[in-house]
Design an enzyme around this catalytic site. Sequence first.
Site, PDB file in Angstrom:
ATOM      1  N   GLU A 176      36.578  19.036  39.574  1.00  0.00           N
ATOM      2  CA  GLU A 176      35.587  19.986  40.071  1.00  0.00           C
ATOM      3  C   GLU A 176      35.546  21.089  39.008  1.00  0.00           C
ATOM      4  O   GLU A 176      36.605  21.538  38.190  1.00  0.00           O
ATOM      5  CB  GLU A 176      35.593  20.719  41.267  1.00  0.00           C
ATOM      6  CG  GLU A 176      35.968  19.559  42.401  1.00  0.00           C
ATOM      7  CD  GLU A 176      34.890  18.640  42.734  1.00  0.00           C
ATOM      8  OE1 GLU A 176      33.767  18.997  42.433  1.00  0.00           O
ATOM      9  OE2 GLU A 176      35.026  17.410  43.241  1.00  0.00           O
TER      10      GLU A 176
ATOM     11  N   TYR B 134      38.410  22.120  45.698  1.00  0.00           N
ATOM     12  CA  TYR B 134      37.006  22.863  46.195  1.00  0.00           C
ATOM     13  C   TYR B 134      36.698  23.786  45.014  1.00  0.00           C
ATOM     14  O   TYR B 134      37.445  24.412  44.198  1.00  0.00           O
ATOM     15  CB  TYR B 134      37.286  23.398  47.453  1.00  0.00           C
ATOM     16  CG  TYR B 134      37.603  22.641  48.503  1.00  0.00           C
ATOM     17  CD1 TYR B 134      36.801  21.723  49.053  1.00  0.00           C
ATOM     18  CD2 TYR B 134      38.798  22.604  48.769  1.00  0.00           C
ATOM     19  CE1 TYR B 134      37.018  20.794  50.136  1.00  0.00           C
ATOM     20  CE2 TYR B 134      39.201  21.717  50.153  1.00  0.00           C
ATOM     21  CZ  TYR B 134      38.351  20.825  50.663  1.00  0.00           C
ATOM     22  OH  TYR B 134      38.713  19.967  51.649  1.00  0.00           O
ATOM     23  N   HIS B 135      35.330  23.968  44.957  1.00  0.00           N
ATOM     24  CA  HIS B 135      34.797  24.811  43.967  1.00  0.00           C
ATOM     25  C   HIS B 135      35.268  26.194  44.354  1.00  0.00           C
ATOM     26  O   HIS B 135      35.491  27.061  43.368  1.00  0.00           O
ATOM     27  CB  HIS B 135      33.242  24.667  43.662  1.00  0.00           C
ATOM     28  CG  HIS B 135      32.855  23.224  43.270  1.00  0.00           C
ATOM     29  ND1 HIS B 135      32.625  22.515  44.112  1.00  0.00           N
ATOM     30  CD2 HIS B 135      32.392  23.205  41.957  1.00  0.00           C
ATOM     31  CE1 HIS B 135      32.179  21.423  43.165  1.00  0.00           C
ATOM     32  NE2 HIS B 135      32.197  21.860  41.938  1.00  0.00           N
ATOM     33  N   SER B 136      35.227  26.475  45.596  1.00  0.00           N
ATOM     34  CA  SER B 136      35.541  27.927  46.007  1.00  0.00           C
ATOM     35  C   SER B 136      37.268  28.110  45.579  1.00  0.00           C
ATOM     36  O   SER B 136      37.441  29.544  45.025  1.00  0.00           O
ATOM     37  CB  SER B 136      35.721  28.040  47.494  1.00  0.00           C
ATOM     38  OG  SER B 136      36.139  26.951  48.029  1.00  0.00           O
TER      39      SER B 136
END
EC number: 3.6.1.22
Length: 533
Positions: free
Chosen positions: A437, A462-464
């Site tokens: 990602e 995750y992008h977060s």
Amino acid sequence: MCVRVFANISAARGWHLPLLSSSFWGGQASDSARVALKLGNCVAARWKSSLIRPHVTIVATATRSQESNPSAIFFSDAGLNRAAEMRVDKTKLSEAFDSPEALVVPLVDAKNLVKGGKSVLVEASALRLTNADHESAGFPVFLGLSNSTKAPVFAVNLEKVPSAGEERPAWEDGGEWIDLRRYGSQLQPSDAGLLAYARGMLEWQTRNRHCGRCGGRMIAKDGGHSLHCSLDSCKHSAYPRLDPAVIMLVACGNYVLLGRQSRWNPGRYSLLAGFVEIGETFEMSVAREVKEESGIEIDQTSVSYIASQPWPFPSSLMVGFSASAKKNKCDPYSPESEDNNAVAVSPDKLIVVDELRALPQTSADELELEDARWVHKDLLRWVLKGNPLPHSVEFSIPGSYAIANIILSRWTESKREDSMWAGDDVISADIDEGVFEYVLMCLSDDKGREKLIVRGNSKLAYHSDILTAAQEEVKDMGLQVSQLGGGRIDHNVKERKLHVYSSSQAFGLANHSVTCAILRQWYPFHSITLAWG
């Protein structure tokens, strides 16, 4: 630093020095620049040899050049006042060579003698000169006077290096005959400049031992700075000549054109360069060489002089210029023309795409270059600071001794003093290998200064998480990070391929064109593609 050698030298075979004939001290002189050489004393060491009687004493002397300016041109500081007016005065030259302060720079087969990283100078008053054959040994050359001691300095071409099995002179113990072109960057600038000056003059003599008009033997005058045919029927004269070559920084926005030759070390790139042809101006030569070697056309009105560098290998003068390439004509980038769902990027940041689209396609001349390509200013600045490229990609430019390095350094730092900020030290693209990602982000400080960055990590699912990691990366620098969407990257390091695609469920779709433009700045050797679907 240099080393002074005090020697009482007998006429050892292969090491004859020419007798100074009266013709050596005659003729006309030319103007020359004046620079400084400072000599100081150090501890001496003693060697013994049957070739040198009774002994040789080595005295290390400090030679400090005017090198406080880090952008000083290498090989240009010989540390001497060339004292051109002395070249026409036979009496003064004879007295100078016979003086106890006189020093000689020895050369053998175009090689200089160094010991412990310092140049070696022979005390001229201790030399026992012989009637050596001038055609094989060459004429002494008056180089100039030391600014600090006023000591006269000469260059002499020794006959040859002893072959295998022959006893070598004692002054070679611990020393090395080196090719200045390869070794020079390891010397102090003033040492390198002095040795380059001596080598250039003596190589010129070697190439002109016989008259180019009638083949007669040439005789030196003007302290070795002119050669004259010995035949009264000819009387042809020869003077040192330079072969001018242009070296040019061709820019297109924040990109610079670099090329490489196949014989260079892997990953080595430099500015384009070439010799000036008969009937050309420097500006014409810049345009022709760039077009011939890379296929790129420049705006000839943009050609501007930067600096020059002596390059006596054997007799070149590198003359540096800057020029602007003719850009591709294209409309300003519009995100709406690609995908309306992408997270908006401020219009002033879209210039990264416009700059990339404006780059003209290179076409390297296979007879001249193995490759020619555009490299971004930020990547060059990173490399000039001594940082390696990501993923062990091989890339280097000439060292600080070369004018190419000086020109590139000045360009990367130009127009930055008023805009330098902490964000300059944050790499724009920091991504992993494989499939992962990624997040497109805006880096900013409390004064409103901003730059776009790309982060991708295969260990963060995750992008977060990627955004949080980036915020932690810069928080101690007083910087903030905000997200501009995300996606995925497939990075094949071995094949040098990058593919940008997909989107982020949490942040939305990043503008992949902007992402690719940023990746292109840091991965100039990769093939980069994108997909919006």
